[in-house]
Design a protein around this motif. Sequence first.
Motif, PDB file in Angstrom:
ATOM      1  N   HIS A   1       0.826  -1.206   0.000  1.00 32.15           N
ATOM      2  CA  HIS A   1       0.000   0.000   0.000  1.00 32.15           C
ATOM      3  C   HIS A   1       0.865   1.263   0.000  1.00 32.15           C
ATOM      4  CE1 HIS A   1      -4.144  -1.708   1.285  1.00 32.15           C
ATOM      5  NE2 HIS A   1      -3.439  -2.632   0.652  1.00 32.15           N
TER       6      HIS A   1
ATOM      7  N   ALA B   1      -8.342  -3.121 -11.199  1.00 33.28           N
ATOM      8  CA  ALA B   1      -7.949  -3.630 -12.511  1.00 33.28           C
ATOM      9  C   ALA B   1      -8.422  -5.072 -12.707  1.00 33.28           C
ATOM     10  CB  ALA B   1      -6.430  -3.557 -12.663  1.00 33.28           C
TER      11      ALA B   1
ATOM     12  N   LEU C   1      -6.290  -2.490  -5.456  1.00 35.59           N
ATOM     13  CA  LEU C   1      -6.183  -1.052  -5.219  1.00 35.59           C
ATOM     14  C   LEU C   1      -6.559  -0.247  -6.462  1.00 35.59           C
ATOM     15  CD1 LEU C   1      -2.851  -1.044  -3.167  1.00 35.59           C
ATOM     16  CD2 LEU C   1      -5.142  -0.499  -2.294  1.00 35.59           C
ATOM     17  N   ASP C   2      -6.236  -0.804  -7.636  1.00 34.91           N
ATOM     18  CA  ASP C   2      -6.487  -0.098  -8.893  1.00 34.91           C
ATOM     19  C   ASP C   2      -7.839  -0.429  -9.508  1.00 34.91           C
ATOM     20  OD1 ASP C   2      -4.001   1.133  -8.810  1.00 34.91           O
ATOM     21  OD2 ASP C   2      -3.014  -0.485  -9.917  1.00 34.91           O
TER      22      ASP C   2
ATOM     23  N   TYR D   1      -2.145  -4.835  -5.763  1.00 34.13           N
ATOM     24  CA  TYR D   1      -2.230  -3.654  -6.637  1.00 34.13           C
ATOM     25  C   TYR D   1      -3.505  -3.715  -7.493  1.00 34.13           C
ATOM     26  CZ  TYR D   1       2.257  -1.164  -6.127  1.00 34.13           C
ATOM     27  OH  TYR D   1       3.298  -0.397  -5.676  1.00 34.13           O
ATOM     28  N   ARG D   2      -3.822  -4.895  -7.972  1.00 41.70           N
ATOM     29  CA  ARG D   2      -5.014  -5.025  -8.804  1.00 41.70           C
ATOM     30  C   ARG D   2      -6.268  -4.593  -8.048  1.00 41.70           C
ATOM     31  NH1 ARG D   2      -8.076  -9.501  -9.155  1.00 41.70           N
ATOM     32  NH2 ARG D   2      -6.417 -10.853  -8.376  1.00 41.70           N
TER      33      ARG D   2
ATOM     34  N   HIS E   1       2.415   1.578  -3.465  1.00 42.07           N
ATOM     35  CA  HIS E   1       1.378   1.966  -4.419  1.00 42.07           C
ATOM     36  C   HIS E   1       1.062   3.451  -4.280  1.00 42.07           C
ATOM     37  CE1 HIS E   1      -2.826   2.422  -5.820  1.00 42.07           C
ATOM     38  NE2 HIS E   1      -2.493   1.518  -6.730  1.00 42.07           N
TER      39      HIS E   1
END
Length: 330
Positions: free
Chosen positions: A257, A302, A299-300, A296-297, A260
Motif C-alpha cells: 500500500h 484492474a 487497489l487499482d 495492486y489489482r 502503491h
Amino acid sequence: MTKTPDALTELGRGLYAWLPERRGWGLANCGLLVGAGTALWIDTPYDPPLAAAFLDRSRALLPAGVGIDRVVVTHANGDHFWGAGVVPDAEVVCTREARRHLCFEPGPAELAALVAGSDPASPLGGYLRRHFGVFDWSSAGRVRPDTYFTGELELTVGGHPVRVSSLPPAHTAGDLLVHLPAQDVVFTGDVVFASTPERPGDHPVHWAGPLAGVIGACERALATGAGTFVPGHGPVLDRAGVRGHIGYLERVRDRAHALHAAGVPAGEAARRVIAERAHPELGLPERLLVTIGTEYRHLDGAEQPSLMSVMTELARLAEELATPPDGRRG
C-alpha cells in the motif's frame, strides 16, 4: 504429535497429516480422518504417483473394509485437488466458487503439455521444468466435484464432527477451512503458508486477494478456538504460529500500500520488498510478484491478468534474482 512408521504425522483421535518434507511449488499438505466404518481425505497430492503413495499410507491405517469415502478440497488449485482421481468412488466436496474456478485453471493434461512444450532456454520454460517437471500427470484426468456449497457444511465421519466453512476471496476465490473440533485442529488450505525456524517454508502466493481477505481467513481459523493448524504448505503451527503468519501478511500488505501510494509500479514494488530481506529464510521470493500484483489489482480496480502473463513475469524475476550482480552465473 508422533511420526508413524508410514511417514504420516498423527494428530490424535484418528487424524493424520501428510506433510511433504521438501518445500517448493506443488508439495501440499493433506489430511486423513479415520472414523468408524469410513474415512475422509482433506486435500490430495498433485499427481497420481504422489496420490497413490498417500493412498498406500492411508490404507495402512484403515480398518479392514474401510476406504476413502469423501474428499474435502480446500480450494481448486491442482496441487490440492488433482490427486482425488486415485479414489474415483469418493465424494469430492468443495465450495461453489472453487467449482467455478476449475473452468479457468489449466487441467493436468494442459499443464503437462505446457511444461513439456516450453522452451527450456527461456525464463518461463526453464522455470516450469525446474519446478513442475518433477510431477507426472500422464495418467491424470480432470477431477469433478460431486458436492459444492456456500456458507457452512456440517459433516460426520464415523462419529467425528467435521465443520467446513467457505471463505470470502483470499488465496483463491473458493477457499474453505476444515475444523475438526474433537481433534482441536483446523486445516487452513493455502490461506496459510507456514514456516518455522526448524523448518523454513516458502513465500506465500495469493491469486485472488485482497490480503485483507487472507488475513481475515487466518483470523477465522483462530476464532474456532483450535490449538493446532495444518497449513496448505509447510509445518504444523500452533496459535502463535498463525499469529506470526498474520504479521507477515500485514507487513506485505502495508508495504504494498505504501509503495502503491508512492506511485511505484507493482513489479518494482515486489523487487523492493524482496530486497528488504525481511524474511531471508523463505524460499521462492519471486512469488511476492504475484501477491503484490494481486494487491495492486485490488487497489487499482484492474482486471486479473492471464495466468501465462503472470508466470512469465515471475519466471523472469526468478532468473534475475538468481543472477549475481556481475551478470555471471556460478
